[in-house]
Structures are given as structure tokens and as C-alpha cells.
Design an enzyme around this catalytic site. Structure first.
Site, PDB file in Angstrom:
ATOM      1  N   GLY A 241       0.821  -1.217   0.000  1.00 29.78           N
ATOM      2  CA  GLY A 241       0.000   0.000   0.000  1.00 29.78           C
ATOM      3  C   GLY A 241       0.853   1.263   0.000  1.00 29.78           C
ATOM      4  N   ALA A 242       1.936   1.241  -0.806  1.00 29.64           N
ATOM      5  CA  ALA A 242       2.935   2.328  -0.723  1.00 29.64           C
ATOM      6  C   ALA A 242       2.812   3.367  -1.838  1.00 29.64           C
ATOM      7  CB  ALA A 242       4.335   1.740  -0.709  1.00 29.64           C
TER       8      ALA A 242
ATOM      9  N   ARG B 165       0.798   5.828  -1.873  1.00 39.49           N
ATOM     10  CA  ARG B 165       0.539   7.165  -1.298  1.00 39.49           C
ATOM     11  C   ARG B 165       0.527   7.076   0.235  1.00 39.49           C
ATOM     12  NH1 ARG B 165      -5.389   7.756  -0.492  1.00 39.49           N
ATOM     13  NH2 ARG B 165      -6.391   5.907  -1.307  1.00 39.49           N
TER      14      ARG B 165
ATOM     15  N   ASN C  32       1.364  -2.348   5.406  1.00 38.14           N
ATOM     16  CA  ASN C  32       0.773  -1.014   5.563  1.00 38.14           C
ATOM     17  C   ASN C  32      -0.567  -0.869   4.841  1.00 38.14           C
ATOM     18  OD1 ASN C  32       0.997   2.147   5.800  1.00 38.14           O
ATOM     19  ND2 ASN C  32       0.754   1.713   3.605  1.00 38.14           N
TER      20      ASN C  32
ATOM     21  N   LYS D 235      -7.817  -4.031  13.012  1.00 39.95           N
ATOM     22  CA  LYS D 235      -6.549  -3.540  13.570  1.00 39.95           C
ATOM     23  C   LYS D 235      -6.207  -4.240  14.891  1.00 39.95           C
ATOM     24  CE  LYS D 235      -5.520  -0.669  10.275  1.00 39.95           C
ATOM     25  NZ  LYS D 235      -4.328  -0.903   9.435  1.00 39.95           N
TER      26      LYS D 235
ATOM     27  N   ASP E   5      -2.606  -7.269  -5.317  1.00 40.48           N
ATOM     28  CA  ASP E   5      -3.684  -7.107  -4.347  1.00 40.48           C
ATOM     29  C   ASP E   5      -3.353  -8.037  -3.181  1.00 40.48           C
ATOM     30  OD1 ASP E   5      -6.008  -7.389  -2.865  1.00 40.48           O
ATOM     31  OD2 ASP E   5      -7.326  -7.321  -4.616  1.00 40.48           O
ATOM     32  N   VAL E   6      -3.170  -7.475  -1.988  1.00 40.01           N
ATOM     33  CA  VAL E   6      -2.731  -8.309  -0.863  1.00 40.01           C
ATOM     34  C   VAL E   6      -3.784  -9.320  -0.408  1.00 40.01           C
ATOM     35  CG1 VAL E   6      -1.012  -6.664   0.010  1.00 40.01           C
ATOM     36  CG2 VAL E   6      -3.365  -6.569   0.892  1.00 40.01           C
TER      37      VAL E   6
ATOM     38  N   SER F 206      -3.442   0.402  14.466  1.00 42.09           N
ATOM     39  CA  SER F 206      -4.034   1.720  14.709  1.00 42.09           C
ATOM     40  C   SER F 206      -4.408   1.814  16.186  1.00 42.09           C
ATOM     41  CB  SER F 206      -5.310   1.888  13.877  1.00 42.09           C
ATOM     42  OG  SER F 206      -6.047   3.009  14.346  1.00 42.09           O
TER      43      SER F 206
ATOM     44  N   ILE G 162      -3.244  10.890  11.920  1.00 43.47           N
ATOM     45  CA  ILE G 162      -2.096  11.309  11.117  1.00 43.47           C
ATOM     46  C   ILE G 162      -2.555  12.241   9.993  1.00 43.47           C
ATOM     47  CG2 ILE G 162      -0.149  10.436   9.724  1.00 43.47           C
ATOM     48  CD1 ILE G 162      -0.194   9.551  12.755  1.00 43.47           C
TER      49      ILE G 162
ATOM     50  N   TYR H 157     -13.139  -1.720  11.091  1.00 40.46           N
ATOM     51  CA  TYR H 157     -11.747  -1.263  11.053  1.00 40.46           C
ATOM     52  C   TYR H 157     -11.025  -1.574  12.372  1.00 40.46           C
ATOM     53  CZ  TYR H 157      -7.874   2.063  10.364  1.00 40.46           C
ATOM     54  OH  TYR H 157      -6.640   2.658  10.236  1.00 40.46           O
TER      55      TYR H 157
HETATM   56  P1  NAP Z   1      -4.024   5.537   2.267  1.00 38.36           P
HETATM   57  O1  NAP Z   1      -3.472   6.891   1.919  1.00 38.36           O
HETATM   58  O2  NAP Z   1      -5.432   5.227   1.895  1.00 38.36           O
HETATM   59  O3  NAP Z   1      -3.043   4.436   1.646  1.00 38.36           O
HETATM   60  C1  NAP Z   1      -3.337   3.064   1.690  1.00 38.36           C
HETATM   61  C2  NAP Z   1      -2.863   2.450   0.381  1.00 38.36           C
HETATM   62  O4  NAP Z   1      -3.162   1.044   0.436  1.00 38.36           O
HETATM   63  C3  NAP Z   1      -3.587   3.020  -0.841  1.00 38.36           C
HETATM   64  O5  NAP Z   1      -2.661   3.396  -1.835  1.00 38.36           O
HETATM   65  C4  NAP Z   1      -4.463   1.861  -1.273  1.00 38.36           C
HETATM   66  O6  NAP Z   1      -4.709   1.795  -2.664  1.00 38.36           O
HETATM   67  C5  NAP Z   1      -3.624   0.658  -0.850  1.00 38.36           C
HETATM   68  N1  NAP Z   1      -4.410  -0.560  -0.841  1.00 38.36           N
HETATM   69  C6  NAP Z   1      -5.738  -0.683  -0.551  1.00 38.36           C
HETATM   70  N2  NAP Z   1      -6.126  -1.958  -0.720  1.00 38.36           N
HETATM   71  C7  NAP Z   1      -5.029  -2.651  -1.117  1.00 38.36           C
HETATM   72  C8  NAP Z   1      -4.808  -4.007  -1.476  1.00 38.36           C
HETATM   73  N3  NAP Z   1      -5.802  -4.902  -1.427  1.00 38.36           N
HETATM   74  N4  NAP Z   1      -3.575  -4.385  -1.864  1.00 38.36           N
HETATM   75  C9  NAP Z   1      -2.556  -3.493  -1.923  1.00 38.36           C
HETATM   76  N5  NAP Z   1      -2.708  -2.180  -1.598  1.00 38.36           N
HETATM   77  C10 NAP Z   1      -3.938  -1.777  -1.209  1.00 38.36           C
HETATM   78  O7  NAP Z   1      -3.902   5.264   3.834  1.00 38.36           O
HETATM   79  P2  NAP Z   1      -2.931   5.886   4.951  1.00 38.36           P
HETATM   80  O8  NAP Z   1      -3.695   6.916   5.680  1.00 38.36           O
HETATM   81  O9  NAP Z   1      -1.593   6.203   4.380  1.00 38.36           O
HETATM   82  O10 NAP Z   1      -2.812   4.622   5.926  1.00 38.36           O
HETATM   83  C11 NAP Z   1      -1.786   3.635   5.811  1.00 38.36           C
HETATM   84  C12 NAP Z   1      -1.961   2.613   6.918  1.00 38.36           C
HETATM   85  O11 NAP Z   1      -1.931   3.276   8.193  1.00 38.36           O
HETATM   86  C13 NAP Z   1      -3.306   1.878   6.857  1.00 38.36           C
HETATM   87  O12 NAP Z   1      -3.126   0.540   7.257  1.00 38.36           O
HETATM   88  C14 NAP Z   1      -4.147   2.628   7.881  1.00 38.36           C
HETATM   89  O13 NAP Z   1      -5.171   1.823   8.394  1.00 38.36           O
HETATM   90  C15 NAP Z   1      -3.101   2.950   8.921  1.00 38.36           C
HETATM   91  N6  NAP Z   1      -3.480   4.089   9.778  1.00 38.36           N
HETATM   92  C16 NAP Z   1      -3.687   5.329   9.250  1.00 38.36           C
HETATM   93  C17 NAP Z   1      -4.033   6.396  10.081  1.00 38.36           C
HETATM   94  C18 NAP Z   1      -4.263   7.792   9.555  1.00 38.36           C
HETATM   95  O14 NAP Z   1      -4.592   8.687  10.348  1.00 38.36           O
HETATM   96  N7  NAP Z   1      -4.097   8.045   8.256  1.00 38.36           N
HETATM   97  C19 NAP Z   1      -4.183   6.160  11.459  1.00 38.36           C
HETATM   98  C20 NAP Z   1      -3.978   4.885  11.960  1.00 38.36           C
HETATM   99  C21 NAP Z   1      -3.612   3.852  11.099  1.00 38.36           C
HETATM  100  P3  NAP Z   1      -6.053   2.502  -3.261  1.00 38.36           P
HETATM  101  O15 NAP Z   1      -5.831   3.961  -3.110  1.00 38.36           O
HETATM  102  O16 NAP Z   1      -6.077   2.041  -4.671  1.00 38.36           O
HETATM  103  O17 NAP Z   1      -7.199   1.982  -2.427  1.00 38.36           O
END
Ligand code: NAP
Length: 243
Positions: free
Chosen positions: A12-13, A15, A86, A155, A59-60, A138, A184, A151
Site C-alpha cells: 500500500g505504498a 501514497r 501497511n 486492527k 492485491d494483498v 491503529s 495522522i 476497522y
Molecule cells: P491511504 O493513503 O489510503 O493508503 C493506503 C494504500 O493502500 C492506498 O494506496 C491503497 O490503494 C492501498 N491498498 C488498498 N487496498 C489494497 C490491497 N488490497 N492491496 C494493496 N494495496 C492496497 O492510507 P494511509 O492513511 O496512508 O494509511 C496507511 C496505513 O496506516 C493503513 O493501514 C491505515 O489503516 C493505517 N493508519 C492510518 C491512520 C491515519 O490517520 N491516516 C491512522 C492509523 C492507522 P487505493 O488507493 O487504490 O485503495
């Protein structure tokens, strides 16, 4: 910290937090595999990272695609030192109104996805007798959150996966830990209204949202030699929300 000659897969890298984690590993000399759902997106991030970075679409949630991700990584680099699970999604809704498909989707990507990649990595790391796996959980996996039963269950499940696999793989030199981010600065939090944002910040002891770099710093530490005696832990990087 030095990750020269180390191969790191970040799921999921394309973005967000995953992208920053990939960038930080690349800056420290690692060969980084940028994984996500879109080939063009992962190729573009890999080009920006430079060095030896490559993009591999997978796709994971798919056993076959996860196999392909690991086969291609081994073909190109011959080893896997660090796996960062991630990839994650949210499909929020109150419990009584939550669709079964939203439950299944979130559990599939956030939890089953990490199981499939961890299983694939473990087979190789056990033979290699070294490896680091870091799961991005999380704070809601620790304390829950209204509107996020799917969610937060995924987690919290990831924490169980972390601890059980850490117990299974310790004797083979593989450590497995989780990082639990708080709120975040990402696309998600940027969309909040000013008042919702202020309300959120008022609940954070350190009085600010976290940054993807705050999370990446914890991941790099857990992947480094300095963390060799740490396994099965959950490191909350949350500005003090869960203390
Ligand atoms: P994000 O910007 O939505 O990035 C997640 C990435 O994972 C996206 O590029 C997404 O692709 C990809 N993805 C989704 N389904 C996938 C699959 N089946 N196989 C491979 N890749 C896949 O999220 P983020 O905010 O950076 O969060 C990253 C991690 O941190 C997540 O696990 C999230 O739960 C955790 N987290 C985030 C926060 C926060 O405040 N942001 C807080 C706590 C935990 P698509 O765009 O195509 O869907």
C-alpha cells in the site's frame, strides 16, 4: 541507521504513510519494493525513489498475487529483509447499519492481506534465519472507535497476528512488531472541517496531529539493528492519546 544491502517490501505504498515509509527506507540505502493496486502508480513512486526501487502491483487479498509479489522480489533481489504491512482501508458506519460487505472488505484487506504476506515472508525469512515484519495497526485497534467496528476489529486482529507470529518465528531470528498510529495528517484528516480538526487536536496530549514521518521513524527503528531485542510489541505513535 543503514539499510544498504537490505530488501524492504512496503504494501500500500503508492501514497500516504506507506509512500513515506518507502521513501525513508530508500534514502537509507534499501532496495525498496513499492507495492500497491495500480502498476502505473507503483512504477511512478519507484522512479521517484530512485536507487534500486521497483514497483510491483499486487492485491494483498489474493494468494496468487501475493505469491507473485514475493517471487518477483526474490528474482530481482534474492532476499527479503523487511516486510511492512501497511495496506489498509476504512469503510466506516455505525454497527447497526453496517453492511456485511463493508465488514468483509475491511477485514479482508487489513487482516487477511497481512496474514497472506506474513505467511509468504515467513517461509523465506525462516530459511534466511533473519527478518523483520512491521504491521501498521491503529490506536482504534487498542481503544475502539464508534463508527469503526470493522476497522477496529481488523486492527485489533493485526495485533493478535503480530504477537502469535512473533512467538512462532522468534527462534528463527525473525522479529514481528506493530506500530499503532493515532491521527495522522493524510488526505483523510485534511478533509476535516476546522472545528472537527480542533476537536480532534484537543484530545491529543501533544496537541497536534501526527505526520507520516512520525510513523516512518518508528517503523525504521523497529526494522533496524537497534531493535533486535524487541518482538511482539505494539508501539503507539499517537501523541499520547492512548496512555
Ligand atoms: P491511504 O493513503 O489510503 O493508503 C493506503 C494504500 O493502500 C492506498 O494506496 C491503497 O490503494 C492501498 N491498498 C488498498 N487496498 C489494497 C490491497 N488490497 N492491496 C494493496 N494495496 C492496497 O492510507 P494511509 O492513511 O496512508 O494509511 C496507511 C496505513 O496506516 C493503513 O493501514 C491505515 O489503516 C493505517 N493508519 C492510518 C491512520 C491515519 O490517520 N491516516 C491512522 C492509523 C492507522 P487505493 O488507493 O487504490 O485503495
Amino acid at each position: 541507521m543503514d539499510f544498504k544491502d537490505k530488501t524492504v517490501i512496503v504494501t500500500g505504498a503508492a501514497r500516504g504513510i506507506g509512500r513515506v515509509i518507502a521513501e525513508r527506507f530508500a534514502r537509507l540505502g534499501a532496495a525498496v519494493v513499492v507495492n500497491d493496486l495500480d502498476q502505473e502508480a507503483v512504477d511512478s513512486v519507484a522512479r521517484e525513489l530512485g536507487g534500486q526501487a521497483i514497483g510491483i502491483r499486487a492485491d494483498v487479498t489474493s494468494t496468487a498475487e501475493v505469491k507473485d509479489l514475493f517471487d518477483k522480489t526474490l528474482e530481482r533481489f534474492g532476499r527479503i529483509d523487511v516486510l511492512v504491512n501497511n495496506a489498509g482501508v476504512t469503510r466506516d458506519g455505525l454497527l447497526v447499519r453496517m453492511d456485511e460487505k463493508d465488514w468483509d472488505m475491511v477485514l479482508d484487506i487489513n487482516l487477511k492481506g497481512a496474514f497472506l504476506t506474513t505467511r509468504a515472508a515467513a517461509k523465506f525469512m525462516m530459511k534466511q534465519r533473519s527478518g523483520r515484519i512491521i504491521n501498521i495497526s491503529s490506536v482504534v485497534g487498542l481503544i475502539g472507535n464508534a463508527g469503526q467496528v470493522n476497522y477496529s476489529a481488523s486492527k485489533a486482529g493485526l495485533i493478535g497476528l503480530t504477537k502469535s507470529s512473533a512467538r512462532e518465528l522468534a527462534s528463527r531470528g525473525v522479529t514481528i512488531n506493530a506500530v499503532a498510529p493515532g491521527f495522522i495528517e493524510t488526505e483523510m484528516t485534511r478533509k476535516l472541517s476546522e472545528s472537527a480538526r480542533e476537536n480532534l487536536i484537543s484530545q491529543i496530549t501533544l496537541n497536534r496531529l501526527g505526520t507520516p514521518d512520525d510513523i516512518a521513524s518508528a517503523v525504521l527503528f523497529l526494522a533496524s539493528d537497534d531493535a533486535s531485542y524487541i518482538t511482539g510489541q505494539v508501539l503507539a505513535v499517537d501523541g499520547g492519546i492512548t496512555m
